[in-house]
Design a protein around this motif. Sequence first.
Motif, PDB file in Angstrom:
ATOM      1  N   ARG A  80      28.384  48.228  38.285  1.00 52.10           N
ATOM      2  CA  ARG A  80      29.926  48.542  37.580  1.00 52.10           C
ATOM      3  C   ARG A  80      30.686  47.070  37.617  1.00 52.10           C
ATOM      4  NH1 ARG A  80      28.936  53.984  39.826  1.00 52.10           N
ATOM      5  NH2 ARG A  80      29.624  55.461  38.345  1.00 52.10           N
ATOM      6  N   LEU A  81      30.634  46.280  38.546  1.00 55.79           N
ATOM      7  CA  LEU A  81      31.308  45.132  38.707  1.00 55.79           C
ATOM      8  C   LEU A  81      30.694  44.398  37.728  1.00 55.79           C
ATOM      9  CD1 LEU A  81      32.096  44.457  42.512  1.00 55.79           C
ATOM     10  CD2 LEU A  81      33.578  44.734  41.015  1.00 55.79           C
ATOM     11  N   ARG A  82      29.689  44.098  37.546  1.00 55.51           N
ATOM     12  CA  ARG A  82      29.008  43.287  36.247  1.00 55.51           C
ATOM     13  C   ARG A  82      29.451  43.693  34.843  1.00 55.51           C
ATOM     14  NH1 ARG A  82      24.977  39.850  37.354  1.00 55.51           N
ATOM     15  NH2 ARG A  82      23.879  39.855  39.008  1.00 55.51           N
ATOM     16  N   GLN A  83      29.657  45.005  34.679  1.00 54.85           N
ATOM     17  CA  GLN A  83      30.168  45.710  33.300  1.00 54.85           C
ATOM     18  C   GLN A  83      31.527  45.320  33.344  1.00 54.85           C
ATOM     19  OE1 GLN A  83      29.721  49.811  32.934  1.00 54.85           O
ATOM     20  NE2 GLN A  83      30.169  49.702  30.671  1.00 54.85           N
ATOM     21  N   ARG A  84      32.309  45.468  34.309  1.00 49.98           N
ATOM     22  CA  ARG A  84      33.764  45.400  34.535  1.00 49.98           C
ATOM     23  C   ARG A  84      34.248  43.871  34.415  1.00 49.98           C
ATOM     24  NH1 ARG A  84      38.568  45.378  33.935  1.00 49.98           N
ATOM     25  NH2 ARG A  84      40.173  46.792  34.982  1.00 49.98           N
ATOM     26  N   LEU A  85      33.381  43.180  34.853  1.00 45.70           N
ATOM     27  CA  LEU A  85      33.805  41.548  34.803  1.00 45.70           C
ATOM     28  C   LEU A  85      32.751  40.809  33.882  1.00 45.70           C
ATOM     29  CD1 LEU A  85      34.556  41.372  38.567  1.00 45.70           C
ATOM     30  CD2 LEU A  85      36.118  41.148  37.042  1.00 45.70           C
ATOM     31  N   ALA A  86      32.414  41.532  32.840  1.00 55.08           N
ATOM     32  CA  ALA A  86      31.264  40.782  31.897  1.00 55.08           C
ATOM     33  C   ALA A  86      31.615  39.483  31.458  1.00 55.08           C
ATOM     34  CB  ALA A  86      30.893  41.899  30.882  1.00 55.08           C
ATOM     35  N   GLY A  87      33.098  39.120  31.507  1.00 55.35           N
ATOM     36  CA  GLY A  87      33.729  37.993  30.788  1.00 55.35           C
ATOM     37  C   GLY A  87      33.938  37.191  31.588  1.00 55.35           C
ATOM     38  N   SER A  88      33.545  37.416  32.999  1.00 59.07           N
ATOM     39  CA  SER A  88      33.944  36.365  34.048  1.00 59.07           C
ATOM     40  C   SER A  88      32.495  35.592  34.696  1.00 59.07           C
ATOM     41  CB  SER A  88      34.428  36.957  35.318  1.00 59.07           C
ATOM     42  OG  SER A  88      34.344  36.035  36.460  1.00 59.07           O
ATOM     43  N   SER A  89      32.408  34.424  34.410  1.00 54.19           N
ATOM     44  CA  SER A  89      31.132  33.740  34.715  1.00 54.19           C
ATOM     45  C   SER A  89      31.058  33.743  36.318  1.00 54.19           C
ATOM     46  CB  SER A  89      31.071  32.348  34.185  1.00 54.19           C
ATOM     47  OG  SER A  89      31.970  31.519  34.610  1.00 54.19           O
ATOM     48  N   ALA A  90      32.154  33.346  36.890  1.00 54.03           N
ATOM     49  CA  ALA A  90      32.393  33.252  38.303  1.00 54.03           C
ATOM     50  C   ALA A  90      31.862  34.514  39.047  1.00 54.03           C
ATOM     51  CB  ALA A  90      33.892  32.880  38.782  1.00 54.03           C
ATOM     52  N   ALA A 145      32.845  38.901  47.174  1.00 53.92           N
ATOM     53  CA  ALA A 145      32.679  40.217  46.543  1.00 53.92           C
ATOM     54  C   ALA A 145      33.600  41.137  46.969  1.00 53.92           C
ATOM     55  CB  ALA A 145      30.812  40.744  46.812  1.00 53.92           C
ATOM     56  N   MET A 146      33.698  41.495  48.138  1.00 53.83           N
ATOM     57  CA  MET A 146      34.522  42.669  48.433  1.00 53.83           C
ATOM     58  C   MET A 146      36.086  42.794  47.805  1.00 53.83           C
ATOM     59  SD  MET A 146      33.281  43.433  52.403  1.00 53.83           S
ATOM     60  CE  MET A 146      34.663  44.386  52.856  1.00 53.83           C
ATOM     61  N   PRO A 147      36.853  41.576  47.681  1.00 53.96           N
ATOM     62  CA  PRO A 147      38.090  41.321  46.851  1.00 53.96           C
ATOM     63  C   PRO A 147      37.829  41.822  45.811  1.00 53.96           C
ATOM     64  CG  PRO A 147      37.870  39.309  48.449  1.00 53.96           C
ATOM     65  CD  PRO A 147      36.603  39.934  48.349  1.00 53.96           C
ATOM     66  N   MET A 148      36.856  41.601  44.964  1.00 55.03           N
ATOM     67  CA  MET A 148      36.477  42.012  43.378  1.00 55.03           C
ATOM     68  C   MET A 148      36.866  43.706  43.306  1.00 55.03           C
ATOM     69  SD  MET A 148      33.825  39.506  41.591  1.00 55.03           S
ATOM     70  CE  MET A 148      32.457  39.676  42.463  1.00 55.03           C
ATOM     71  N   ILE A 149      35.995  44.298  44.489  1.00 54.82           N
ATOM     72  CA  ILE A 149      35.906  45.592  44.618  1.00 54.82           C
ATOM     73  C   ILE A 149      37.490  46.113  44.441  1.00 54.82           C
ATOM     74  CG2 ILE A 149      35.330  47.588  46.028  1.00 54.82           C
ATOM     75  CD1 ILE A 149      32.832  45.849  46.870  1.00 54.82           C
ATOM     76  N   GLY A 150      38.247  45.451  45.565  1.00 57.59           N
ATOM     77  CA  GLY A 150      39.358  45.778  45.616  1.00 57.59           C
ATOM     78  C   GLY A 150      40.462  45.733  44.466  1.00 57.59           C
ATOM     79  N   GLU A 151      40.094  44.615  43.592  1.00 60.65           N
ATOM     80  CA  GLU A 151      41.032  44.188  42.399  1.00 60.65           C
ATOM     81  C   GLU A 151      40.861  44.681  41.041  1.00 60.65           C
ATOM     82  OE1 GLU A 151      42.623  40.573  42.761  1.00 60.65           O
ATOM     83  OE2 GLU A 151      42.816  40.327  44.799  1.00 60.65           O
ATOM     84  N   ALA A 152      39.263  44.627  40.842  1.00 56.49           N
ATOM     85  CA  ALA A 152      38.578  44.767  39.495  1.00 56.49           C
ATOM     86  C   ALA A 152      38.229  46.224  39.261  1.00 56.49           C
ATOM     87  CB  ALA A 152      37.393  43.977  39.465  1.00 56.49           C
ATOM     88  N   LEU A 153      38.002  46.984  40.100  1.00 57.56           N
ATOM     89  CA  LEU A 153      37.949  48.505  39.832  1.00 57.56           C
ATOM     90  C   LEU A 153      39.131  49.484  39.733  1.00 57.56           C
ATOM     91  CD1 LEU A 153      34.656  48.890  41.681  1.00 57.56           C
ATOM     92  CD2 LEU A 153      34.844  48.465  39.175  1.00 57.56           C
ATOM     93  N   SER A 154      39.262  50.258  38.753  1.00 57.40           N
ATOM     94  CA  SER A 154      40.389  51.202  38.669  1.00 57.40           C
ATOM     95  C   SER A 154      39.861  52.233  39.860  1.00 57.40           C
ATOM     96  CB  SER A 154      40.553  51.840  37.484  1.00 57.40           C
ATOM     97  OG  SER A 154      39.305  52.636  37.078  1.00 57.40           O
ATOM     98  N   ASP A 155      41.094  53.085  40.038  1.00 57.78           N
ATOM     99  CA  ASP A 155      40.835  54.160  40.996  1.00 57.78           C
ATOM    100  C   ASP A 155      39.713  55.053  40.433  1.00 57.78           C
ATOM    101  OD1 ASP A 155      42.836  53.163  42.762  1.00 57.78           O
ATOM    102  OD2 ASP A 155      44.206  54.494  42.118  1.00 57.78           O
TER     103      ASP A 155
END
Length: 219
Positions: A80-90, A145-155
């Motif tokens: 899900r994070l890969r899909q959500r952040l597909a535009g971020s190489s980092a 990785a964990m901060p991405m979970i907090g900020e990139a995924l919607s509720d």
Amino acid sequence: MTNNALPGTGAAKYGPGDRLIAMQAAHDAFRRDLERMARAASPANLRDPKRRQSILNGWAVFENQLLIHHKHEDRFLWPRLRQRLAGSSAAQSTLDAMDAEHALIDPLLEAVNHSFAHGGEGAGAVIEEMTDKLGGHLEHEEREAMPMIGEALSDAEWKAVVSDIRKATKLSSAAQFMPWLSEGVDAEGEKTILSIMPPPARVVYRRIWKPKYTNVERW
């Protein structure tokens, strides 16, 4: 989220009701058990039938929870994070690292099992390597990785992750997972961990799961 906006400059933080509670508590429990294993799993202890059984009891829970933890991340969270952040190489680089680090752990689990099956031969070196590699992975995951979970995924996306995990989790696994998470924490920490459960399940935890778990000697 752009590359520059990616979180990861500091360790993830959480509070009651936060989506990161279970992940951070699991990481803390892995570290706790690694320390116990390093102290307990000597060849001398493994030759003593009672101590050996205690060590194997602790190891069985640790191995089971680590395999489940990584499986759930690999199946339900990282994609899900890969899909959500597909535009971020980092972000993609971080998730590639999570996959690579997971792949390093499985052979070490097998090595510990082999050592325990052969009287603890080489256990110290294998456990030291596992502590180093797993500890480094946990720190990396918390930092990036964990901060991405907090900020990139919607509720809604996070609820979908939780729903998928619950569907894939047997009740017997939950009965082990919750008391394992809370083992050794203070009352406030236990209260925070239990906040991820609905009130009826907390009653089951206190009356059945925790007593059954604590009745078995580990490490």
